[in-house]
Design an enzyme around this catalytic site. Structure first.
Site, PDB file in Angstrom:
ATOM      1  N   CYS A 187      25.883 -21.421  -0.940  1.00 46.18           N
ATOM      2  CA  CYS A 187      24.811 -22.192  -1.820  1.00 46.18           C
ATOM      3  C   CYS A 187      24.048 -22.969  -0.475  1.00 46.18           C
ATOM      4  O   CYS A 187      23.095 -23.200  -1.118  1.00 46.18           O
ATOM      5  CB  CYS A 187      25.610 -22.928  -2.582  1.00 46.18           C
ATOM      6  SG  CYS A 187      26.746 -24.463  -1.959  1.00 46.18           S
ATOM      7  N   GLU A 201      17.674 -17.750  -6.955  1.00 45.91           N
ATOM      8  CA  GLU A 201      18.722 -17.633  -6.080  1.00 45.91           C
ATOM      9  C   GLU A 201      19.329 -16.352  -6.068  1.00 45.91           C
ATOM     10  O   GLU A 201      19.869 -15.799  -6.859  1.00 45.91           O
ATOM     11  CB  GLU A 201      19.775 -18.623  -6.389  1.00 45.91           C
ATOM     12  CG  GLU A 201      21.005 -18.865  -5.526  1.00 45.91           C
ATOM     13  CD  GLU A 201      22.080 -19.713  -5.959  1.00 45.91           C
ATOM     14  OE1 GLU A 201      22.599 -20.448  -5.088  1.00 45.91           O
ATOM     15  OE2 GLU A 201      22.421 -19.710  -7.264  1.00 45.91           O
ATOM     16  N   LYS A 248      41.338 -23.623 -12.011  1.00 42.45           N
ATOM     17  CA  LYS A 248      41.047 -22.192 -12.126  1.00 42.45           C
ATOM     18  C   LYS A 248      40.100 -21.696 -11.066  1.00 42.45           C
ATOM     19  O   LYS A 248      38.923 -22.241 -10.827  1.00 42.45           O
ATOM     20  CB  LYS A 248      40.656 -21.499 -13.455  1.00 42.45           C
ATOM     21  CG  LYS A 248      40.366 -20.185 -13.623  1.00 42.45           C
ATOM     22  CD  LYS A 248      39.260 -19.656 -14.809  1.00 42.45           C
ATOM     23  CE  LYS A 248      37.791 -19.522 -14.418  1.00 42.45           C
ATOM     24  NZ  LYS A 248      37.747 -18.351 -13.548  1.00 42.45           N
TER      25      LYS A 248
END
Length: 479
Positions: A282, A383, A173
């Protein structure tokens, strides 16, 4: 354009006929629909994968390698088409997709197509016992791969290529926000001769389609890249079912700059490591720590270079900063600027939404540099995943090590110094899965990739990925 699920080698609408609007970040308009697949769609994908597994797992390494390399070649042949699709779906500059993201996706297939032919079993002679042990590495079966929106095809293939190479069949997915290149990949797989059912791609929300994959009793391993909160939820679901888990999660990466670095190279690279892909990587160095003796100079030089970055439509060749991926993400980024102000931090540049002429409803935001008062402020602890970085000065190696490690994350760190002893000391002590010294984002696909603490569990890349997607079986023979 309506995207469809790729199941058993052909394309299908979702059985429930439920759809998700697919937005173009550059103009804020809906340009297609994506399936919101149900458990029944996932079950059909699983059945196709299960049926294909006995043959694919016994396919020779040479044949598996040939098919994966053919997929790589077809991606390269369709570079422009895939780059434009990824840019339209994600908002990143076409130039970035064309030069890095799609070529890397092709490299993933080529690398693992070759790596599987070199993935050797081990044997151990038991001297004095007249016995030999050998270890088989066998495919797991049907595995689930769930990838994020920031590097859509790049990270999608980073998972499915080693899974397929190892002989598994896959239910995958992509992110519902950026589904287009995964959809197009199905066409490439058919053209390359990948057998039906070996790879199945289902689209939908994480809470529905993703959850159905994670909780499926017969999908035996889950590889996920995404947010830490979602990773924790997946672990709570999958761990009691004794599934193998690989979780590549968030980061809040320190970029540590000492005065004795190569200043020009550092400055150029730091601009890139701060704002590449709109800061939506990231591995971006979102916390910049600068030795006090060069802090004032760096601050002036860095802000000057950041102000020169052009925010614009992704299709423009001169664009450095494209659109953020979605309206909710833009609103999140704007919210962190308000948090910065409320915490008393100083905005050195940026901090404003950008209106691009002709694309006024697009999700554009200025690259933003903020001088942080303390390391425990929200901007340094949470983050953000956008075009915002913070600056702080430090006096000593011990001080900056303490600040660098004082977060819940531990994905990567960047260190700028020409002191070899310091390099060795700090590389050992930085709490991160990856440490770059005098560079950033220099990747060798043979090396392990992943983080510590809240940045994840397990490692991807090279033989680490092939180990994850196989089960070890030891055979002992007395002779």
């Amino acid at each position: 354009m309506n995207i469809k699920n790729y199941i058993n080698g052909s394309f299908h609408n979702p059985l429930n006929n439920e759809w998700i609007n697919n937005f173009c970040p550059a103009n804020g308009e809906v340009y297609g629909k994506t399936p919101n697949s149900s458990k029944e769609d996932v079950e059909n994908a699983y059945i196709a994968a299960k049926s294909a597994f006995p043959i694919w797992s016994q396919t020779t390494l040479d044949e598996r390698s040939r098919i994966l390399i053919k997929i790589s070649e077809l991606l390269e042949a369709n570079l422009d088409r895939f780059a434009e699709a990824e840019s339209k779906d994600n908002g990143k500059p076409v130039s970035l997709a064309k030069s890095i993201n799609i070529p890397r996706a092709a490299s993933n297939f080529r690398f693992f197509g070759n790596a599987i032919t070199q993935f050797a079993s081990e044997s151990h002679e038991s001297v004095g016992q007249n016995a030999i042990n050998y270890t088989l590495r066998q495919p797991i079966g049907v595995v689930g791969c769930i990838s994020p929106w920031n590097l859509p095809l790049y990270l999608f293939t980073w998972k499915i290529a080693p899974a397929l190479a190892a002989g598994n069949c896959v239910v995958a997915k992509p992110s519902e926000i950026t589904p287009m290149t995964a959809y197009l990949l199905g066409e490439i797989c058919n053209e390359a001769g990948l057998p039906k059912g070996v790879l199945n791609i289902v689209h939908g929300w994480g809470t529905t389609t993703g959850q159905a994959i994670v909780e499926h009793p017969d999908i035996k391993a889950i590889s996920f890249t995404g947010g830490t909160v979602t990773g924790a939820h997946i672990a709570r679901t999958a761990a009691p079912m004794f599934k193998k888990l690989s979780l590549e999660l968030g980061g809040k990466n320190p970029n540590i700059i000492f005065a004795n670095c190569d200043y020009k190279d550092m400055l150029e690279t730091t601009v890139r490591s701060s704002f590449s892909n709109q800061g939506q990587i990231c591995l971006c160095g979102s916390r910049i720590f600068v030795e006090s003796t060069i802090y004032d100079k760096f601050k002036v030089d860095f802000v000057e270079k950041v102000k020169q970055l052009k925010v614009g439509h992704p299709s423009e060749h001169s664009t450095n900063i494209g659109a953020l991926v979605s309206k909710p993400h833009l609103e999140k980024i704007m919210g962190y600027v308000e948090i910065a102000k409320n915490e008393g931090n100083k905005i050195l540049c940026g901090g404003q939404k950008v209106t691009v002429k002709g694309f006024e409803n697009g999700y554009y935001f200025e690259p933003t540099v903020i001088e942080a008062k303390t390391n425990d402020c929200k901007l340094n602890q949470e983050e953000i995943f956008g075009p915002i970085v913070t600056l702080m000065s430090f006096e000593s190696e011990d001080e900056v090590l303490q600040m660098a490690n004082d977060v819940k994350y531990g994905l990567s760190a960047t260190l700028w110094t020409n002191d070899l002893k310091r390099t060795m000391r700090m590389s050992n002590q930085l709490q991160a899965g990856i440490v770059w010294v005098n560079t950033w984002m220099m990747r060798d696909l043979r090396t392990p990739f992943g983080g510590v603490k809240a940045s994840g569990v397990g490692r991807e890349g090279g033989f680490e990925a092939l180990r994850f997607f196989t089960e070890a079986k030891n055979v002992c023979i007395k002779y």
